[in-house]
Design an enzyme around this catalytic site. Sequence first.
Site, PDB file in Angstrom:
ATOM      1  CG  ASP A  96      88.048 -51.134  -3.165  1.00  0.00           C
ATOM      2  OD1 ASP A  96      87.592 -52.169  -3.683  1.00  0.00           O
ATOM      3  OD2 ASP A  96      89.220 -50.744  -3.341  1.00  0.00           O
ATOM      4  CB  VAL A  97      81.454 -49.192  -1.253  1.00  0.00           C
ATOM      5  CG1 VAL A  97      81.563 -48.742  -2.704  1.00  0.00           C
ATOM      6  CG2 VAL A  97      80.813 -50.572  -1.173  1.00  0.00           C
TER       7      VAL A  97
END
Length: 261
Positions: free
Chosen positions: A130-131
């Site tokens: 998750d960025v």
Amino acid sequence: MLRPRLIPCLLIQDGGLVKTTKFKDAKYVGDPINAVRIFNEKEADELVVLDIDATVHRVEPNYERIAHLAAECRMPLCYGGGIKTAEQAKRITALGVEKVAISSAALENPQLIAEMAAEIGSQSVVVVLDVKKKLLSKHYEVWTHNGKHNTKRSPLDVIAEVQAQGAGEVVINFIEHEGTMKGMPLDAIKMFKAACRVPFTVMGGAGSLDDLGDVVAENGLLGVAAGSLFVFKGPYRAVLINYPTQAQKREKIYGRCHVQK
């Protein structure tokens, strides 16, 4: 013939199917088993199911629920949530799940990837990153625990690490785009895909088949996952499980797959 994969991503919270926006404001959208049955009928390419409670609350995967999902699912199934050991991953695949996804566990203990690959095969080990962009910057950082903890690590560094440990697939989820249905960050997707030597999937922001087609046109063979696009319909986000027909996929997706990487 290899083709891009169009993948519904289902989120489970408190046993129900929900959809979030930027990892917040979970909206109940129905029963997960019913959604799986509909995607069966619509012949989805693959299905991702993520239990967003398990890791945050540090609980074991719900094996009974996983068994029900796997028994119903007639397409390749990837399951994630609460997996901390190779033994758990082996138990999940024994229930009929093709891929097991880990996120925070891969960051906390990279060796777990190699242990899982030894137990269930590299092709069944998926690492989800998750960025989110750093404040006032073009650079991304990896976050965990439903976007609550910033590891302050570069996704490119983590991609290299997890591949070295034996991950068979990398999924990039764009937190700031998730659930917005306003399009996907094409430049970032191209950058992350270029760093991948293994199958690569992206999600976050798709609001139309054209959005998915744009990603495919730029990147060729990859997985494109979406949540809101496949559970909502129309500007008022009415709940409707949907998925493109083969004709729609040929027109909007396959015909734009010019880049072969």
